[in-house]
Design a protein around this motif. Structure first.
Motif, PDB file in Angstrom:
ATOM      1  N   GLY A 272     -20.972 -49.365   5.394  1.00 21.86           N
ATOM      2  CA  GLY A 272     -21.622 -49.322   6.461  1.00 21.86           C
ATOM      3  C   GLY A 272     -22.969 -48.451   6.358  1.00 21.86           C
ATOM      4  N   LYS A 273     -23.920 -48.619   7.177  1.00 22.00           N
ATOM      5  CA  LYS A 273     -25.007 -47.727   7.367  1.00 22.00           C
ATOM      6  C   LYS A 273     -24.822 -46.299   7.728  1.00 22.00           C
ATOM      7  CE  LYS A 273     -28.304 -51.597   8.351  1.00 22.00           C
ATOM      8  NZ  LYS A 273     -29.423 -52.085   9.173  1.00 22.00           N
ATOM      9  N   LEU A 274     -25.233 -45.244   7.005  1.00 21.10           N
ATOM     10  CA  LEU A 274     -25.172 -44.144   7.105  1.00 21.10           C
ATOM     11  C   LEU A 274     -25.676 -43.433   8.334  1.00 21.10           C
ATOM     12  CD1 LEU A 274     -23.816 -41.307   6.326  1.00 21.10           C
ATOM     13  CD2 LEU A 274     -25.605 -41.024   4.563  1.00 21.10           C
ATOM     14  N   GLY A 275     -27.148 -43.928   8.440  1.00 20.18           N
ATOM     15  CA  GLY A 275     -27.872 -43.018   9.544  1.00 20.18           C
ATOM     16  C   GLY A 275     -27.414 -43.187  10.699  1.00 20.18           C
ATOM     17  N   PRO A 276     -26.712 -44.379  11.483  1.00 23.12           N
ATOM     18  CA  PRO A 276     -26.296 -44.281  12.843  1.00 23.12           C
ATOM     19  C   PRO A 276     -25.145 -43.342  12.751  1.00 23.12           C
ATOM     20  CG  PRO A 276     -26.691 -46.541  12.188  1.00 23.12           C
ATOM     21  CD  PRO A 276     -27.103 -45.555  10.813  1.00 23.12           C
ATOM     22  N   MET A 277     -24.135 -43.156  11.682  1.00 25.24           N
ATOM     23  CA  MET A 277     -23.108 -42.220  12.084  1.00 25.24           C
ATOM     24  C   MET A 277     -23.577 -40.849  11.945  1.00 25.24           C
ATOM     25  SD  MET A 277     -20.294 -44.288   9.579  1.00 25.24           S
ATOM     26  CE  MET A 277     -19.083 -42.949  10.482  1.00 25.24           C
ATOM     27  N   LEU A 278     -24.554 -40.547  11.251  1.00 25.54           N
ATOM     28  CA  LEU A 278     -24.966 -39.023  11.105  1.00 25.54           C
ATOM     29  C   LEU A 278     -25.629 -38.671  12.257  1.00 25.54           C
ATOM     30  CD1 LEU A 278     -26.640 -39.054   7.343  1.00 25.54           C
ATOM     31  CD2 LEU A 278     -24.823 -37.893   8.436  1.00 25.54           C
ATOM     32  N   ASP A 279     -26.360 -39.695  13.077  1.00 23.45           N
ATOM     33  CA  ASP A 279     -27.040 -39.352  14.270  1.00 23.45           C
ATOM     34  C   ASP A 279     -26.081 -38.848  15.406  1.00 23.45           C
ATOM     35  OD1 ASP A 279     -29.387 -40.373  13.396  1.00 23.45           O
ATOM     36  OD2 ASP A 279     -29.153 -42.312  14.131  1.00 23.45           O
ATOM     37  N   HIS A 280     -24.764 -39.223  15.098  1.00 20.78           N
ATOM     38  CA  HIS A 280     -24.050 -38.388  16.170  1.00 20.78           C
ATOM     39  C   HIS A 280     -22.840 -37.307  15.651  1.00 20.78           C
ATOM     40  CE1 HIS A 280     -25.317 -41.352  19.158  1.00 20.78           C
ATOM     41  NE2 HIS A 280     -25.346 -42.271  18.188  1.00 20.78           N
ATOM     42  N   ALA A 281     -22.955 -36.975  14.525  1.00 20.80           N
ATOM     43  CA  ALA A 281     -21.878 -36.207  13.705  1.00 20.80           C
ATOM     44  C   ALA A 281     -22.647 -34.606  13.844  1.00 20.80           C
ATOM     45  CB  ALA A 281     -22.095 -36.498  12.239  1.00 20.80           C
ATOM     46  N   ASN A 282     -21.321 -33.628  14.006  1.00 20.73           N
ATOM     47  CA  ASN A 282     -21.825 -32.488  13.989  1.00 20.73           C
ATOM     48  C   ASN A 282     -22.256 -31.849  12.651  1.00 20.73           C
ATOM     49  OD1 ASN A 282     -20.792 -32.913  16.430  1.00 20.73           O
ATOM     50  ND2 ASN A 282     -19.630 -30.745  16.623  1.00 20.73           N
ATOM     51  N   THR A 283     -21.368 -32.166  11.638  1.00 26.18           N
ATOM     52  CA  THR A 283     -21.784 -31.521  10.140  1.00 26.18           C
ATOM     53  C   THR A 283     -21.297 -32.652   9.241  1.00 26.18           C
ATOM     54  OG1 THR A 283     -19.330 -30.981   9.830  1.00 26.18           O
ATOM     55  CG2 THR A 283     -20.665 -29.480  10.988  1.00 26.18           C
ATOM     56  N   ALA A 284     -21.614 -32.550   7.997  1.00 25.68           N
ATOM     57  CA  ALA A 284     -21.154 -33.509   6.939  1.00 25.68           C
ATOM     58  C   ALA A 284     -20.740 -32.745   5.726  1.00 25.68           C
ATOM     59  CB  ALA A 284     -22.158 -34.403   6.478  1.00 25.68           C
ATOM     60  N   VAL A 285     -19.389 -33.246   5.027  1.00 30.05           N
ATOM     61  CA  VAL A 285     -19.047 -32.723   3.831  1.00 30.05           C
ATOM     62  C   VAL A 285     -19.082 -33.751   2.916  1.00 30.05           C
ATOM     63  CG1 VAL A 285     -16.952 -31.269   3.007  1.00 30.05           C
ATOM     64  CG2 VAL A 285     -17.552 -31.194   5.191  1.00 30.05           C
ATOM     65  N   THR A 286     -19.257 -33.270   1.454  1.00 29.63           N
ATOM     66  CA  THR A 286     -19.248 -34.053   0.322  1.00 29.63           C
ATOM     67  C   THR A 286     -18.938 -33.557  -0.886  1.00 29.63           C
ATOM     68  OG1 THR A 286     -20.332 -36.213  -0.807  1.00 29.63           O
ATOM     69  CG2 THR A 286     -21.680 -34.172  -0.113  1.00 29.63           C
ATOM     70  N   VAL A 287     -18.710 -34.020  -1.882  1.00 30.29           N
ATOM     71  CA  VAL A 287     -18.614 -33.541  -3.491  1.00 30.29           C
ATOM     72  C   VAL A 287     -20.082 -33.195  -3.709  1.00 30.29           C
ATOM     73  CG1 VAL A 287     -17.894 -33.574  -5.711  1.00 30.29           C
ATOM     74  CG2 VAL A 287     -16.203 -34.462  -3.894  1.00 30.29           C
ATOM     75  N   ASN A 288     -20.536 -34.343  -4.176  1.00 27.61           N
ATOM     76  CA  ASN A 288     -22.226 -34.038  -4.483  1.00 27.61           C
ATOM     77  C   ASN A 288     -22.707 -35.453  -4.425  1.00 27.61           C
ATOM     78  OD1 ASN A 288     -21.138 -35.673  -6.528  1.00 27.61           O
ATOM     79  ND2 ASN A 288     -21.326 -34.143  -8.310  1.00 27.61           N
ATOM     80  N   SER A 289     -22.443 -36.085  -3.345  1.00 19.34           N
ATOM     81  CA  SER A 289     -23.130 -37.644  -2.941  1.00 19.34           C
ATOM     82  C   SER A 289     -24.480 -37.360  -2.861  1.00 19.34           C
ATOM     83  CB  SER A 289     -22.334 -38.080  -1.914  1.00 19.34           C
ATOM     84  OG  SER A 289     -23.241 -39.200  -1.604  1.00 19.34           O
ATOM     85  N   THR A 290     -25.428 -38.241  -3.340  1.00 11.97           N
ATOM     86  CA  THR A 290     -26.921 -38.237  -2.933  1.00 11.97           C
ATOM     87  C   THR A 290     -27.050 -38.551  -1.266  1.00 11.97           C
ATOM     88  OG1 THR A 290     -26.896 -40.451  -3.664  1.00 11.97           O
ATOM     89  CG2 THR A 290     -27.703 -39.116  -5.279  1.00 11.97           C
ATOM     90  N   ALA A 291     -25.961 -38.994  -0.765  1.00  6.59           N
ATOM     91  CA  ALA A 291     -26.141 -39.074   0.447  1.00  6.59           C
ATOM     92  C   ALA A 291     -26.417 -37.712   1.372  1.00  6.59           C
ATOM     93  CB  ALA A 291     -24.862 -39.877   1.129  1.00  6.59           C
ATOM     94  N   GLY A 292     -26.065 -36.764   0.716  1.00  5.18           N
ATOM     95  CA  GLY A 292     -26.433 -35.626   1.387  1.00  5.18           C
ATOM     96  C   GLY A 292     -27.825 -35.073   1.849  1.00  5.18           C
ATOM     97  N   GLN A 293     -28.388 -35.871   0.795  1.00  3.39           N
ATOM     98  CA  GLN A 293     -29.993 -35.976   1.265  1.00  3.39           C
ATOM     99  C   GLN A 293     -30.291 -36.344   2.638  1.00  3.39           C
ATOM    100  OE1 GLN A 293     -32.423 -34.509  -1.032  1.00  3.39           O
ATOM    101  NE2 GLN A 293     -31.666 -34.814  -3.116  1.00  3.39           N
ATOM    102  N   GLN A 294     -29.666 -37.467   3.100  1.00  2.00           N
ATOM    103  CA  GLN A 294     -29.776 -38.118   4.349  1.00  2.00           C
ATOM    104  C   GLN A 294     -29.539 -36.901   5.506  1.00  2.00           C
ATOM    105  OE1 GLN A 294     -29.629 -41.830   5.591  1.00  2.00           O
ATOM    106  NE2 GLN A 294     -29.339 -42.623   3.592  1.00  2.00           N
ATOM    107  N   VAL A 295     -28.215 -36.253   5.189  1.00  2.00           N
ATOM    108  CA  VAL A 295     -27.828 -35.235   6.083  1.00  2.00           C
ATOM    109  C   VAL A 295     -28.819 -33.954   5.948  1.00  2.00           C
ATOM    110  CG1 VAL A 295     -25.996 -33.560   6.214  1.00  2.00           C
ATOM    111  CG2 VAL A 295     -25.476 -35.508   5.134  1.00  2.00           C
ATOM    112  N   LEU A 296     -29.459 -33.674   5.233  1.00  2.00           N
ATOM    113  CA  LEU A 296     -30.318 -32.560   4.801  1.00  2.00           C
ATOM    114  C   LEU A 296     -31.754 -32.812   5.747  1.00  2.00           C
ATOM    115  CD1 LEU A 296     -29.612 -31.027   1.428  1.00  2.00           C
ATOM    116  CD2 LEU A 296     -29.032 -30.019   3.826  1.00  2.00           C
ATOM    117  N   TRP A 297     -31.997 -34.140   5.719  1.00  2.00           N
ATOM    118  CA  TRP A 297     -33.209 -34.331   6.214  1.00  2.00           C
ATOM    119  C   TRP A 297     -33.111 -34.573   7.495  1.00  2.00           C
ATOM    120  CZ3 TRP A 297     -38.104 -35.418   5.605  1.00  2.00           C
ATOM    121  CH2 TRP A 297     -38.921 -36.291   6.440  1.00  2.00           C
TER     122      TRP A 297
END
Length: 396
Positions: A272-297
């Motif tokens: 699914g789309k990451l953006g809407p899930m990040l909009d309501h999350a407190n934090t994010a954890v990953t190994v080294n996914s490029t999706a981490g860039q959206q978290v930081l943005w």
């Protein structure tokens, strides 16, 4: 330009037969074959997609001993609307690994520039799946000329093709499941931490982290959550959009959550789309996914456990995971925006690999840079030095 192909899939997607050379020998003879080929053709430049597969790693090493320029392409560090082009290596082998944010800021000269928005989706997903299925179909049914071919994956081509087909068949059911799980999560109003899972067979996970399997990472996350997160928080594992079911992720997550006594506060959501899930999350954890860039943005706290081009102390937490869930360190948003802008001005090129228009867009943008024969980062540094000289001369 010429190409060496290793299977019927490679041959199918290369339309110029007169410049195609098939490698049909046993893989143990690849280095000998390559040396002969490089000598015979007088090769000056080598182009790779990724750099960690065994044939690519050997080719890269041989090219470097000969002073041959290695042009490396990869999915965009700021995907989906960009691809990555670098010299020498990508991801954990990228020149970015040795560069500090301060060095990037110095090269850009402190000028303020408009920054494009980060897209919310991975991009061209259906094209990627369909082209992958076609590629593996060619290997499965038309690979007679390549009897010595062995895939770089740990599973057979037949199994991989089956996984592609099964995923396409189950896609509508997974969509319904994802919508139900996402709706229930948002309706609960719970505070949650998002774990961005990667494909366990992807090179970023296998080559640029210290985990031997995805279960180790999932266990680490469940343990840290149980020890540090407030009792009313939830832990949500989001699978990769291309997850094909070769790993029993649901069962692994349930087992780990049960072992640490948090089964009622842990869940998995498919793709699914990451953006809407990040909009309501407190934090994010990953190994080294490029999706981490959206978290930081989005200015969110991020904890990673692998080697990555964005693993900079200015914006990635290094806290123990329990402490991170309890009191996460916030990123330096200004530093991350400078970092992101530096990538957009150097190694990120608009376009995509999986559509005709996307490939045409890449070619329009990257060919001139390749012909300059300078690493994009070296080119940016050269321009920065020229600007400083010009400014000094203008001052006098």
């Amino acid at each position: 330009m010429s190409r060496i192909g290793f299977n019927a899939g490679d041959a199918h997607f290369w339309k110029h037969n007169d410049t195609y050379t098939a490698f049909t020998d046993d893989k143990s003879n690849w280095r000998v074959f390559l040396k002969s080929y490089l000598d015979r053709e007088g090769v000056t430049d080598m182009v790779l997609y990724g750099d960690t597969r065994d044939i690519h790693a050997e080719a890269r090493a041989e090219a470097q001993t000969r002073g041959i320029t290695v042009h490396c392409f990869e999915e965009g560090y700021l995907r989906p609307y960009w691809i990555t082009y670098e010299h020498g290596g990508v991801n954990g082998h990228s020149p970015l690994m040795e560069m500090s944010v301060a060095e990037m800021q110095a090269q850009m000269g402190g000028a303020q520039r408009p920054v494009p928005e980060a897209p919310a989706q991975w991009g061209a997903l259906w094209h990627h799946i369909l082209l992958g299925a076609l590629y593996h179909w060619q290997i499965l049914f038309r690979n007679g000329a390549y009897k010595n071919y062995r895939p770089h994956r740990t599973i057979s081509v037949r199994k991989e093709w089956f996984l592609y087909v099964r995923r396409l068949a189950l896609f509508p059911f997974h969509v319904m499941e994802r919508k139900r799980e996402t709706r229930n999560l948002h309706k609960s109003g719970a505070n949650y931490h998002l774990v961005l899972l990667q494909l366990a067979h992807d090179s970023s996970f296998t080559e640029h982290s210290d985990f031997t399997n995805i279960g180790e990472f999932i266990d680490l996350c469940c343990k840290g959550f149980a020890e540090g997160a407030p009792g009313y928080h939830r832990l949500v594992f989001k699978t990769h959009p291309l997850e094909d079911g070769r790993e029993p992720l649901g069962q692994i997550i349930r087992d780990c959550a049960t072992a640490y006594g948090v089964a009622d506060r842990v869940q998995m959501i498919r793709g699914g789309k990451l953006g809407p899930m990040l909009d309501h999350a407190n934090t994010a954890v990953t190994v080294n996914s490029t999706a981490g860039q959206q978290v930081l943005w989005r200015g969110m706290p991020l904890r990673i456990f692998g080697r990555s081009v964005y693993a900079k102390p200015e914006f990635v937490s290094e806290q123990p995971l329990a402490e991170f869930f309890a009191n996460p360190k916030l990123p330096d948003n200004e530093a991350y925006r400078d970092y992101r802008q530096y990538l957009l001005e150097t190694s990120q090129f608009s376009g995509g690999f999986y559509t005709e228009t996307g490939r045409a867009e890449i070619l329009r943008n990257v060919v001139d840079v390749m012909l300059e024969n300078l690493n994009p980062y070296e080119e940016r540094c050269r321009k920065s030095k020229l600007r400083k000289v010009w400014d000094a001369q203008s001052a006098h």
